[in-house]
Design a protein around this motif. Structure first.
Motif, PDB file in Angstrom:
ATOM      1  N   VAL A   1       0.774  -1.418   0.009  1.00 47.23           N
ATOM      2  CA  VAL A   1      -0.190   0.054   0.067  1.00 47.23           C
ATOM      3  C   VAL A   1       0.876   1.246  -0.092  1.00 47.23           C
ATOM      4  N   ILE A   2       1.902   1.111   0.757  1.00 46.11           N
ATOM      5  CA  ILE A   2       2.947   2.395   0.898  1.00 46.11           C
ATOM      6  C   ILE A   2       4.376   1.929   0.688  1.00 46.11           C
ATOM      7  N   GLY A   3       5.036   2.933   0.438  1.00 45.51           N
ATOM      8  CA  GLY A   3       6.412   2.705   0.147  1.00 45.51           C
ATOM      9  C   GLY A   3       7.381   3.926   0.264  1.00 45.51           C
ATOM     10  N   GLU A   4       8.537   3.945   0.556  1.00 45.95           N
ATOM     11  CA  GLU A   4       9.602   4.914   0.465  1.00 45.95           C
ATOM     12  C   GLU A   4      10.854   4.528  -0.482  1.00 45.95           C
ATOM     13  N   PHE A   5      11.176   5.666  -1.099  1.00 44.17           N
ATOM     14  CA  PHE A   5      12.275   5.301  -2.305  1.00 44.17           C
ATOM     15  C   PHE A   5      13.072   6.738  -2.525  1.00 44.17           C
ATOM     16  N   LEU A   6      14.101   6.822  -3.290  1.00 44.41           N
ATOM     17  CA  LEU A   6      14.545   7.969  -4.077  1.00 44.41           C
ATOM     18  C   LEU A   6      13.608   8.406  -5.012  1.00 44.41           C
ATOM     19  N   LEU A   7      13.254   9.667  -4.881  1.00 38.46           N
ATOM     20  CA  LEU A   7      12.216  10.391  -5.967  1.00 38.46           C
ATOM     21  C   LEU A   7      13.019  10.052  -7.467  1.00 38.46           C
ATOM     22  N   GLY A   8      14.103  10.183  -7.687  1.00 43.77           N
ATOM     23  CA  GLY A   8      14.788  10.310  -8.875  1.00 43.77           C
ATOM     24  C   GLY A   8      14.780   8.773  -9.513  1.00 43.77           C
ATOM     25  N   LEU A   9      14.442   8.015  -8.718  1.00 37.26           N
ATOM     26  CA  LEU A   9      14.362   6.585  -9.359  1.00 37.26           C
ATOM     27  C   LEU A   9      13.259   6.562 -10.370  1.00 37.26           C
TER      28      LEU A   9
ATOM     29  N   SER B   1      10.281  13.064 -17.247  1.00 36.85           N
ATOM     30  CA  SER B   1      11.227  13.978 -16.931  1.00 36.85           C
ATOM     31  C   SER B   1      11.413  14.907 -15.743  1.00 36.85           C
ATOM     32  N   VAL B   2      10.010  15.136 -15.442  1.00 35.50           N
ATOM     33  CA  VAL B   2       9.913  15.948 -13.988  1.00 35.50           C
ATOM     34  C   VAL B   2      10.749  15.407 -12.888  1.00 35.50           C
ATOM     35  N   PHE B   3      10.823  14.219 -12.635  1.00 38.62           N
ATOM     36  CA  PHE B   3      11.684  13.519 -11.736  1.00 38.62           C
ATOM     37  C   PHE B   3      13.013  13.967 -11.651  1.00 38.62           C
TER      38      PHE B   3
ATOM     39  N   TYR C   1      20.023  23.788   1.242  1.00 41.59           N
ATOM     40  CA  TYR C   1      18.960  23.406   1.769  1.00 41.59           C
ATOM     41  C   TYR C   1      17.896  24.341   1.505  1.00 41.59           C
ATOM     42  N   ASP C   2      18.446  25.756   1.461  1.00 42.86           N
ATOM     43  CA  ASP C   2      17.286  26.690   0.856  1.00 42.86           C
ATOM     44  C   ASP C   2      17.099  26.501  -0.205  1.00 42.86           C
ATOM     45  N   ASP C   3      17.971  26.398  -1.424  1.00 42.83           N
ATOM     46  CA  ASP C   3      17.618  26.385  -2.541  1.00 42.83           C
ATOM     47  C   ASP C   3      17.006  24.849  -2.856  1.00 42.83           C
ATOM     48  N   ALA C   4      17.086  23.842  -2.292  1.00 42.00           N
ATOM     49  CA  ALA C   4      16.532  22.527  -2.437  1.00 42.00           C
ATOM     50  C   ALA C   4      15.143  22.674  -2.052  1.00 42.00           C
ATOM     51  N   GLN C   5      14.766  23.382  -0.993  1.00 42.23           N
ATOM     52  CA  GLN C   5      13.471  23.567  -0.602  1.00 42.23           C
ATOM     53  C   GLN C   5      12.518  24.457  -1.826  1.00 42.23           C
ATOM     54  N   LEU C   6      13.172  25.543  -2.223  1.00 43.28           N
ATOM     55  CA  LEU C   6      12.869  26.492  -3.363  1.00 43.28           C
ATOM     56  C   LEU C   6      12.420  25.570  -4.480  1.00 43.28           C
ATOM     57  N   LEU C   7      13.319  24.705  -4.863  1.00 45.60           N
ATOM     58  CA  LEU C   7      13.349  23.727  -6.142  1.00 45.60           C
ATOM     59  C   LEU C   7      11.946  22.878  -5.927  1.00 45.60           C
ATOM     60  N   TRP C   8      11.950  22.272  -4.525  1.00 43.95           N
ATOM     61  CA  TRP C   8      10.826  21.388  -4.292  1.00 43.95           C
ATOM     62  C   TRP C   8       9.504  22.064  -4.394  1.00 43.95           C
ATOM     63  N   GLN C   9       9.330  23.372  -4.155  1.00 41.94           N
ATOM     64  CA  GLN C   9       8.284  24.159  -3.990  1.00 41.94           C
ATOM     65  C   GLN C   9       7.670  24.388  -5.729  1.00 41.94           C
ATOM     66  N   ALA C  10       8.689  24.745  -6.292  1.00 39.37           N
ATOM     67  CA  ALA C  10       8.555  24.817  -7.813  1.00 39.37           C
ATOM     68  C   ALA C  10       8.016  23.930  -8.536  1.00 39.37           C
ATOM     69  N   SER C  11       8.644  22.578  -8.108  1.00 36.44           N
ATOM     70  CA  SER C  11       8.315  21.190  -8.947  1.00 36.44           C
ATOM     71  C   SER C  11       7.314  20.497  -8.326  1.00 36.44           C
ATOM     72  N   LYS C  12       6.870  20.766  -6.971  1.00 39.56           N
ATOM     73  CA  LYS C  12       5.860  19.994  -6.201  1.00 39.56           C
ATOM     74  C   LYS C  12       4.506  19.682  -6.933  1.00 39.56           C
ATOM     75  N   ALA C  13       3.825  20.894  -7.475  1.00 38.28           N
ATOM     76  CA  ALA C  13       2.484  20.556  -8.194  1.00 38.28           C
ATOM     77  C   ALA C  13       2.955  19.537  -9.359  1.00 38.28           C
ATOM     78  N   ASP C  14       3.700  19.773 -10.185  1.00 37.16           N
ATOM     79  CA  ASP C  14       4.115  18.929 -11.387  1.00 37.16           C
ATOM     80  C   ASP C  14       4.438  17.516 -10.964  1.00 37.16           C
ATOM     81  N   THR C  15       5.230  17.501  -9.859  1.00 35.26           N
ATOM     82  CA  THR C  15       5.449  15.801  -9.520  1.00 35.26           C
ATOM     83  C   THR C  15       4.441  15.014  -9.069  1.00 35.26           C
ATOM     84  N   GLN C  16       3.467  16.033  -8.186  1.00 31.77           N
ATOM     85  CA  GLN C  16       2.126  15.201  -7.789  1.00 31.77           C
ATOM     86  C   GLN C  16       1.342  14.836  -8.946  1.00 31.77           C
TER      87      GLN C  16
END
Length: 333
Positions: free
Chosen positions: A84-92, A98-100, A112-127
């Protein structure tokens, strides 16, 4: 009469207890890394929170260190509903869409500041792309920065020439080839023996994984490039999530928000302690040369351009939103 009432009461209690047992959901949650790593520790806390927030109606048993499934098998198992649920590297998932790939482009976001900004920018498309794969996003936990552990010191890009380095997705394979090294596919559980047998001489890994695996025993050089800060992602099978009642969904969402918040805070705090533990263990610490950093920046530009061109609307939109967020952040500070 009294005896009959007692019997009926006992019967009703048994029925109620039986119903409660049947309604409780037991989920196995495979994770690839050991208990000492921050994403796994966050997973254990997440499981406790889900149990508490659902009043015991959902019980998650975390199976760490690849004991339930090998790392590369986890995404497919969740997609297929085998778990039902699992954890893995997103890049897999980088071959799925290509979003991943954004998660492992060198130097795109290596603090970490840039990593958070990148995640916020990519989160909707990733989901959105996760949903298309039949996956429901719960939370991400960043790693401590990934650097290169190797059997010898690396000072220039020429030192990568022919070096066999573990590759675990297409994005990392492209980076390894761009460095002039040789990508080698080795299962996570076999990494140490591959070094001992000479099949591997280099590995991209987080400071935490290096410290946890006592990597100085087989790859004694830490070339502290801090190339990227990738994320472990926790997802559910989307169909399984959609079938939950609204109360249960809300409880899981609440636990997920807490897990992601704590993940960003606690992992950032581990960078210096992990680095100190590596040095105490006997790692030979090596700061990257300016020439090597310049070459990595050129690779970053090529890989970023190629990534954007794969999907101008999606990836280009993410990239522009990320750069704008960086600009605003710099202006604010």
């Amino acid at each position: 009469m009294a005896k009959n009432l007692v019997s009926k009461s006992l019967f009703l209690v048994c029925v109620l207890l039986s119903s409660a047992v049947v309604s409780a959901q037991e989920w196995i949650m495979p994770t690839p890394f050991s208990d000492r790593n921050q994403p796994t520790q966050i997973a254990y806390q997440f499981a406790e929170d889900v149990q508490a927030f659902t009043d015991g109606e959902v019980n998650i048993q975390v199976k760490s260190n690849g004991h339930a499934l090998p790392h590369l098998a986890i995404p497919g198992a969740v997609m297929a509903g085998k778990v039902v649920i699992g954890e893995f590297l997103l890049g897999l998932l980088d071959k799925q869409n290509s979003v991943f790939q954004h998660d492992m482009i060198p130097f795109l976001a290596n603090n970490y500041d840039d990593a958070q900004l990148l995640w916020q920018a990519s989160k909707a498309d990733t989901q959105y792309q996760l949903h298309k794969l039949g996956l429901h996003y719960l939370y991400v936990v960043p790693w401590t920065p990934y650097s290169v552990f190797s059997v010898r010191r690396i000072d220039t890009v020429a030192d990568f020439d022919g070096l066999p380095i573990r590759a675990f997705n297409q994005t990392v394979t492209t980076l390894i080839q761009s460095l002039g090294a040789s990508p080698v596919k080795i299962p996570l559980k076999d990494v140490k023996s591959a070094f001992e047998q000479g099949k591997l001489e280099g590995r991209f890994a987080s400071l935490s994984v290096g410290e946890d695996s006592q990597i100085w025993d087989y790859a004694p050089y830490l070339n502290d490039l801090r190339i990227w800060i990738p994320k472990e992602i926790v997802v559910m099978n989307k169909r399984a999530y959609d079938q939950l009642d609204e109360k249960t969904k809300a409880a899981i969402d609440k636990a997920s928000i807490k897990a992601e918040r704590n993940g960003w805070i606690e992992t950032k705090e581990r960078v210096e302690t992990d680095l100190a533990s590596l040095k105490d263990g006997g790692i030979v610490y090596n700061q990257p040369s300016s020439s090597l950093l310049r070459e990595l920046e050129r690779i970053n530009q090529r890989m970023t351009k190629a990534w954007v061109e794969q999907d101008e609307k999606q990836n280009g939109g993410i990239y522009r939103a990320y750069r704008e967020a960086q600009r605003q952040s710099q202006t604010t500070h």
